[in-house]
Design a protein around this motif. Structure first.
Motif, short mmCIF file in Angstrom:
data_model
loop_
_atom_site.label_atom_id
_atom_site.label_comp_id
_atom_site.label_asym_id
_atom_site.label_seq_id
_atom_site.Cartn_x
_atom_site.Cartn_y
_atom_site.Cartn_z
N LEU A 138 -5.92 9.46 -1.13
CA LEU A 138 -6.89 8.76 -1.98
C LEU A 138 -7.81 7.87 -1.15
N LEU A 139 -7.24 7.12 -0.23
CA LEU A 139 -8.04 6.21 0.57
C LEU A 139 -8.94 6.96 1.54
N GLU A 140 -8.41 8.00 2.16
CA GLU A 140 -9.21 8.76 3.12
C GLU A 140 -10.31 9.56 2.43
N ALA A 141 -10.10 9.91 1.15
CA ALA A 141 -11.10 10.65 0.39
C ALA A 141 -12.14 9.71 -0.23
N GLY A 142 -11.99 8.41 -0.01
CA GLY A 142 -12.98 7.45 -0.47
C GLY A 142 -12.78 6.92 -1.87
N PHE A 143 -11.57 7.08 -2.43
CA PHE A 143 -11.31 6.56 -3.77
C PHE A 143 -10.83 5.10 -3.69
N ARG A 144 -11.09 4.38 -4.75
CA ARG A 144 -10.52 3.04 -4.91
C ARG A 144 -9.15 3.16 -5.59
N ILE A 145 -8.29 2.24 -5.28
CA ILE A 145 -7.05 2.07 -6.06
C ILE A 145 -7.26 0.83 -6.92
N PHE A 146 -7.41 1.05 -8.22
CA PHE A 146 -7.73 -0.04 -9.14
C PHE A 146 -6.52 -0.91 -9.44
N SER A 147 -5.37 -0.24 -9.62
CA SER A 147 -4.16 -1.00 -9.99
C SER A 147 -2.94 -0.16 -9.65
N GLU A 148 -1.81 -0.85 -9.56
CA GLU A 148 -0.52 -0.18 -9.42
C GLU A 148 0.46 -0.85 -10.38
N ASP A 149 1.37 -0.03 -10.91
CA ASP A 149 2.40 -0.53 -11.83
C ASP A 149 3.74 0.05 -11.42
N ILE A 150 4.76 -0.77 -11.52
CA ILE A 150 6.14 -0.35 -11.28
C ILE A 150 6.85 -0.36 -12.63
N VAL A 151 7.60 0.69 -12.89
CA VAL A 151 8.36 0.80 -14.14
C VAL A 151 9.83 1.04 -13.79
N GLU A 152 10.72 0.41 -14.52
CA GLU A 152 12.15 0.66 -14.33
C GLU A 152 12.60 1.70 -15.33
N GLU A 153 13.16 2.80 -14.81
CA GLU A 153 13.59 3.91 -15.66
C GLU A 153 14.97 4.35 -15.18
N GLU A 159 6.30 4.78 -9.89
CA GLU A 159 5.09 4.06 -9.49
C GLU A 159 3.89 4.72 -10.17
N VAL A 160 3.07 3.92 -10.81
CA VAL A 160 1.86 4.41 -11.47
C VAL A 160 0.65 3.91 -10.69
N ILE A 161 -0.11 4.83 -10.14
CA ILE A 161 -1.29 4.52 -9.34
C ILE A 161 -2.53 4.87 -10.14
N THR A 162 -3.40 3.90 -10.36
CA THR A 162 -4.65 4.15 -11.07
C THR A 162 -5.79 4.06 -10.06
N ALA A 163 -6.54 5.14 -9.94
CA ALA A 163 -7.57 5.23 -8.91
C ALA A 163 -8.82 5.89 -9.47
N GLY A 164 -9.90 5.79 -8.73
CA GLY A 164 -11.15 6.43 -9.16
C GLY A 164 -12.24 6.29 -8.12
N LYS A 165 -13.40 6.78 -8.49
CA LYS A 165 -14.55 6.74 -7.59
C LYS A 165 -15.02 5.30 -7.37
N LYS A 166 -15.66 5.07 -6.25
CA LYS A 166 -16.20 3.74 -5.98
C LYS A 166 -17.28 3.36 -6.99
N GLU A 167 -18.00 4.36 -7.50
CA GLU A 167 -19.06 4.09 -8.46
C GLU A 167 -18.56 4.14 -9.89
N ASN A 168 -17.25 3.97 -10.10
CA ASN A 168 -16.66 4.02 -11.43
C ASN A 168 -17.38 3.07 -12.38
N ARG A 169 -17.57 3.54 -13.62
CA ARG A 169 -18.31 2.75 -14.61
C ARG A 169 -17.51 1.58 -15.16
N VAL A 170 -16.19 1.60 -14.96
CA VAL A 170 -15.35 0.54 -15.51
C VAL A 170 -15.59 -0.76 -14.75
#
Length: 260
Positions: A138-153, A159-170
């Protein structure tokens, strides 16, 4: 909206963590949907106006249709048999969810058609294994990592990784990895900084318990190496560095500090 008889869909903590990362109003696709619970949940609550459920397995897709019930006939759902992003049109959805697969397989799905991959705004990714390999790509391809979440199951900490383009509209599309990109450049996907990234201290969920589990794993590896008849000093030192790094992150979490 077509009425669907019966109670509304409820999600496990893992699926709920992913649902919470899909922005309100986003069209979404669930790749490898299996039972289809997540897209059904988002659709019936009118969170996502259009959902696509895909799976390489026809029986799994049938399970998703059964979970959708009467909703599947309303035009807001699409069921597609196929692999990865191949069954999606470029830009057809806003958020793509890929969960429950190995991190390397998720990486391969995203890298198969880079132009199509970049036509979607956001990815919610839950790797079962090899999260470090996925983060590195993700990082080498130029994506941002917006957030990470850990869940106990159970005994696991998905691990939940939320990522997207640098020009993301959010508007809240910060890059957790931005200040660490220089440090990470050139490191292998198995390096502790990719497996347990410096920004994990800012993740949502039971981060302290997650770090304690990681520490226990590294300490067990160290004990095994130290007990070996022929000791690998360089390997032992590397594991010791991992332990010190994890202890530092744990201290930051317990102190409520931001990772440095």
């Amino acid at each position: 909206m077509i009425e669907n008889p019966g109670p509304m869909m409820q999600l496990s903590d893992r699926l709920q963590a992913m649902a919470d990362r899909v922005p309100l109003g986003d069209r979404m696709a669930d790749i490898g949907t299996d039972h289809g619970h997540l897209p059904v949940y988002l659709f019936e609550r009118e969170h996502s106006p259009f959902v696509v459920m895909t799976d390489i397995s026809a029986p799994s897709l049938e399970k998703a249709k059964r979970a959708a019930g009467a909703y599947q006939f309303g035009g807001g759902m699409s069921f597609r048999l196929g692999s990865g992003l191949e069954v999606l049109e470029p830009g057809e959805v806003d958020t793509v969810v890929i969960a429950g697969m190995g991190g390397k397989l998720i990486r391969d799905i995203l890298s198969a058609d880079p132009e199509k991959t970049r036509s979607y705004s956001r990815f919610v990714l839950q790797p079962r294994t090899a999260a470090g390999a996925l983060r590195k790509w993700l990082l080498e391809a130029g994506f941002r990592i917006f957030s990470e979440d850990i869940v106990e199951e159970g005994h696991f900490f998905p691990e939940v990784i939320t990522a997207g383009k640098k020009e993301n509209r959010v508007l809240d599309s910060r890059d957790l990895a931005e200040m660490h990109r220089g440090i990470l450049a050139g490191l292998s996907e198995d390096h502790i900084f990719f497996r347990v990234p410096p920004w994990i201290a800012r993740a949502g969920g039971p981060v302290e318990k997650y770090l304690l589990r990681r520490l226990d794993q590294e300490r067990r590896v160290r004990e095994g190496l130290q007990a070996a008849r022929e000791q690998d000093g360089m390997r032992i030192n590397a594991i010791q560095e991992n332990i010190l790094y994890l202890e530092k992150l744990l201290k930051q979490v317990r102190a409520g500090q931001q990772p440095g």
